[in-house]
Design a protein around this motif. Structure first.
Motif, PDB file in Angstrom:
ATOM      1  N   PRO A 103       0.816  -1.231   0.000  1.00 51.33           N
ATOM      2  CA  PRO A 103       0.000   0.000   0.000  1.00 51.33           C
ATOM      3  C   PRO A 103       0.846   1.277   0.000  1.00 51.33           C
ATOM      4  CG  PRO A 103      -0.887  -1.589   1.564  1.00 51.33           C
ATOM      5  CD  PRO A 103       0.440  -2.132   1.086  1.00 51.33           C
ATOM      6  N   GLU A 104       1.974   1.238   0.683  1.00 54.19           N
ATOM      7  CA  GLU A 104       2.863   2.403   0.677  1.00 54.19           C
ATOM      8  C   GLU A 104       3.402   2.665  -0.724  1.00 54.19           C
ATOM      9  OE1 GLU A 104       5.965   2.141   3.635  1.00 54.19           O
ATOM     10  OE2 GLU A 104       4.598   1.104   5.005  1.00 54.19           O
ATOM     11  N   LEU A 105       3.804   1.591  -1.412  1.00 50.99           N
ATOM     12  CA  LEU A 105       4.327   1.764  -2.768  1.00 50.99           C
ATOM     13  C   LEU A 105       3.211   2.177  -3.725  1.00 50.99           C
ATOM     14  CD1 LEU A 105       6.794  -1.265  -2.917  1.00 50.99           C
ATOM     15  CD2 LEU A 105       7.325   1.152  -2.508  1.00 50.99           C
ATOM     16  N   ALA A 106       2.019   1.653  -3.515  1.00 52.48           N
ATOM     17  CA  ALA A 106       0.881   2.043  -4.350  1.00 52.48           C
ATOM     18  C   ALA A 106       0.559   3.529  -4.166  1.00 52.48           C
ATOM     19  CB  ALA A 106      -0.333   1.177  -4.025  1.00 52.48           C
ATOM     20  N   ALA A 107       0.734   4.029  -2.958  1.00 53.35           N
ATOM     21  CA  ALA A 107       0.472   5.448  -2.707  1.00 53.35           C
ATOM     22  C   ALA A 107       1.403   6.336  -3.525  1.00 53.35           C
ATOM     23  CB  ALA A 107       0.612   5.748  -1.217  1.00 53.35           C
ATOM     24  N   LEU A 108       2.604   5.839  -3.806  1.00 50.85           N
ATOM     25  CA  LEU A 108       3.525   6.608  -4.648  1.00 50.85           C
ATOM     26  C   LEU A 108       2.923   6.882  -6.018  1.00 50.85           C
ATOM     27  CD1 LEU A 108       6.925   4.820  -3.903  1.00 50.85           C
ATOM     28  CD2 LEU A 108       6.166   7.049  -3.053  1.00 50.85           C
ATOM     29  N   LEU A 109       2.177   5.901  -6.539  1.00 48.19           N
ATOM     30  CA  LEU A 109       1.549   6.077  -7.852  1.00 48.19           C
ATOM     31  C   LEU A 109       0.507   7.183  -7.825  1.00 48.19           C
ATOM     32  CD1 LEU A 109       1.038   2.359  -8.921  1.00 48.19           C
ATOM     33  CD2 LEU A 109       2.886   3.901  -9.575  1.00 48.19           C
ATOM     34  N   ALA A 110      -0.221   7.278  -6.720  1.00 51.18           N
ATOM     35  CA  ALA A 110      -1.263   8.290  -6.598  1.00 51.18           C
ATOM     36  C   ALA A 110      -0.694   9.669  -6.271  1.00 51.18           C
ATOM     37  CB  ALA A 110      -2.256   7.878  -5.514  1.00 51.18           C
ATOM     38  N   TYR A 122       6.119   4.332 -14.200  1.00 50.79           N
ATOM     39  CA  TYR A 122       5.510   3.003 -14.026  1.00 50.79           C
ATOM     40  C   TYR A 122       4.730   2.613 -15.282  1.00 50.79           C
ATOM     41  CZ  TYR A 122       3.512  -0.698 -10.974  1.00 50.79           C
ATOM     42  OH  TYR A 122       3.151  -1.877 -10.380  1.00 50.79           O
ATOM     43  N   LEU A 123       4.033   3.569 -15.873  1.00 54.52           N
ATOM     44  CA  LEU A 123       3.340   3.322 -17.137  1.00 54.52           C
ATOM     45  C   LEU A 123       4.352   2.982 -18.233  1.00 54.52           C
ATOM     46  CD1 LEU A 123       0.794   3.284 -18.920  1.00 54.52           C
ATOM     47  CD2 LEU A 123       1.094   5.767 -19.190  1.00 54.52           C
ATOM     48  N   ALA A 124       5.451   3.707 -18.280  1.00 54.88           N
ATOM     49  CA  ALA A 124       6.503   3.407 -19.259  1.00 54.88           C
ATOM     50  C   ALA A 124       7.097   2.017 -19.004  1.00 54.88           C
ATOM     51  CB  ALA A 124       7.593   4.475 -19.212  1.00 54.88           C
ATOM     52  N   ALA A 125       7.248   1.635 -17.734  1.00 54.73           N
ATOM     53  CA  ALA A 125       7.753   0.295 -17.401  1.00 54.73           C
ATOM     54  C   ALA A 125       6.799  -0.775 -17.919  1.00 54.73           C
ATOM     55  CB  ALA A 125       7.941   0.159 -15.890  1.00 54.73           C
ATOM     56  N   HIS A 126       5.512  -0.531 -17.779  1.00 52.83           N
ATOM     57  CA  HIS A 126       4.494  -1.458 -18.298  1.00 52.83           C
ATOM     58  C   HIS A 126       4.666  -1.651 -19.810  1.00 52.83           C
ATOM     59  CE1 HIS A 126       0.455  -2.985 -19.281  1.00 52.83           C
ATOM     60  NE2 HIS A 126       0.278  -1.926 -20.039  1.00 52.83           N
ATOM     61  N   HIS A 127       4.816  -0.558 -20.526  1.00 50.66           N
ATOM     62  CA  HIS A 127       4.989  -0.646 -21.980  1.00 50.66           C
ATOM     63  C   HIS A 127       6.305  -1.341 -22.350  1.00 50.66           C
ATOM     64  CE1 HIS A 127       1.356   1.437 -23.014  1.00 50.66           C
ATOM     65  NE2 HIS A 127       1.679   2.446 -22.205  1.00 50.66           N
ATOM     66  N   ALA A 128       7.358  -1.063 -21.599  1.00 51.87           N
ATOM     67  CA  ALA A 128       8.641  -1.724 -21.854  1.00 51.87           C
ATOM     68  C   ALA A 128       8.519  -3.231 -21.622  1.00 51.87           C
ATOM     69  CB  ALA A 128       9.730  -1.132 -20.950  1.00 51.87           C
ATOM     70  N   TYR A 129       7.841  -3.612 -20.556  1.00 46.81           N
ATOM     71  CA  TYR A 129       7.631  -5.023 -20.236  1.00 46.81           C
ATOM     72  C   TYR A 129       6.891  -5.717 -21.379  1.00 46.81           C
ATOM     73  CZ  TYR A 129       6.707  -8.917 -16.963  1.00 46.81           C
ATOM     74  OH  TYR A 129       6.678 -10.125 -16.315  1.00 46.81           O
ATOM     75  N   LEU A 130       5.808  -5.098 -21.835  1.00 45.69           N
ATOM     76  CA  LEU A 130       5.043  -5.675 -22.942  1.00 45.69           C
ATOM     77  C   LEU A 130       5.896  -5.803 -24.201  1.00 45.69           C
ATOM     78  CD1 LEU A 130       1.616  -3.838 -22.528  1.00 45.69           C
ATOM     79  CD2 LEU A 130       2.181  -6.197 -21.882  1.00 45.69           C
ATOM     80  N   GLY A 131       6.723  -4.806 -24.456  1.00 41.21           N
ATOM     81  CA  GLY A 131       7.606  -4.853 -25.625  1.00 41.21           C
ATOM     82  C   GLY A 131       8.630  -5.964 -25.519  1.00 41.21           C
ATOM     83  N   ALA A 158       4.267   7.691 -11.426  1.00 39.37           N
ATOM     84  CA  ALA A 158       3.169   7.075 -12.175  1.00 39.37           C
ATOM     85  C   ALA A 158       3.501   7.000 -13.667  1.00 39.37           C
ATOM     86  CB  ALA A 158       1.872   7.840 -11.943  1.00 39.37           C
ATOM     87  N   ALA A 159       4.084   8.050 -14.209  1.00 36.47           N
ATOM     88  CA  ALA A 159       4.459   8.052 -15.632  1.00 36.47           C
ATOM     89  C   ALA A 159       5.560   7.032 -15.905  1.00 36.47           C
ATOM     90  CB  ALA A 159       4.905   9.450 -16.058  1.00 36.47           C
TER      91      ALA A 159
END
Length: 178
Positions: free
Chosen positions: A80-87, A96-105, A93-94
């Motif tokens: 929950p503490e790490l999730a709060a960082l996203l909010a 983390y979104l880029a990490a998601h796209h890199a992972y998918l790639g 947050a940006a």
């Protein structure tokens, strides 16, 4: 693309991974990160297992001490503490979104699986669901790619720079002639 270069795993590496997991390794296409001693820490796994099962977790944390450290963080309510960082932090947050796209790639280089299209691992891009997956991605991709995986590793009692392969439950590296 953030995929580190890795060769197909050797039979000895697969034996170590299987020992780490306590079951036969499945669908491993490479060793994506290693312990200081050279043992596998993270494997890259094909997005469709040999039995046909879709498998979204491309970077899979296998090292027993690393997995134990992530389990400890999860049990002590760090998620929950790490999730709060996203909010609370637009830059995190940006990233983390880029990490998601890199992972998918990275995963797409080993095949497209319609059943898991757009699904990465660990709750990316909007949640923190599995520190094991996020730490695995951070170790494989390197520092600065997955901010939540990096934060989990920084908060853990484990480090890839210190070998703990001889601790109880950890698999030892096999001899080169094994």
């Amino acid at each position: 693309m953030t995929t580190p270069p890795f060769a197909a795993p050797t039979p000895a590496e697969l034996a170590v991974v299987s020992a780490q997991l306590g079951r036969p390794a499945r669908g491993v296409v490479g060793i994506a990160a290693r312990c200081a001693c050279g043992n596998p820490t993270v494997v890259a796994t094909t997005p469709r297992l040999p039995d046909g099962t879709p498998f979204p977790t491309f970077y899979y944390l296998t090292h027993p001490a690393a997995t134990a450290a992530m389990s400890t963080l999860e049990a002590t309510q760090v998620m929950p503490e790490l999730a709060a960082l996203l909010a609370d932090d637009e830059d995190i947050a940006a990233a983390y979104l880029a990490a998601h796209h890199a992972y998918l790639g990275d995963r797409a280089e080993f095949g497209e699986v319609p059943e898991i299209d757009g699904i990465s691992a660990g709750g990316m891009p909007s949640r923190v669901k599995c520190l094991h997956a996020l730490a695995g991605h951070a170790l494989a991709a390197g520092p600065g790619v997955n901010p939540i995986g990096d934060a989990a590793l920084a908060r853990s009692a484990w480090s890839p720079a210190v070998c703990r392969c001889e601790e109880p439950g950890a698999a030892l590296r096999e001899a080169p002639d094994a």
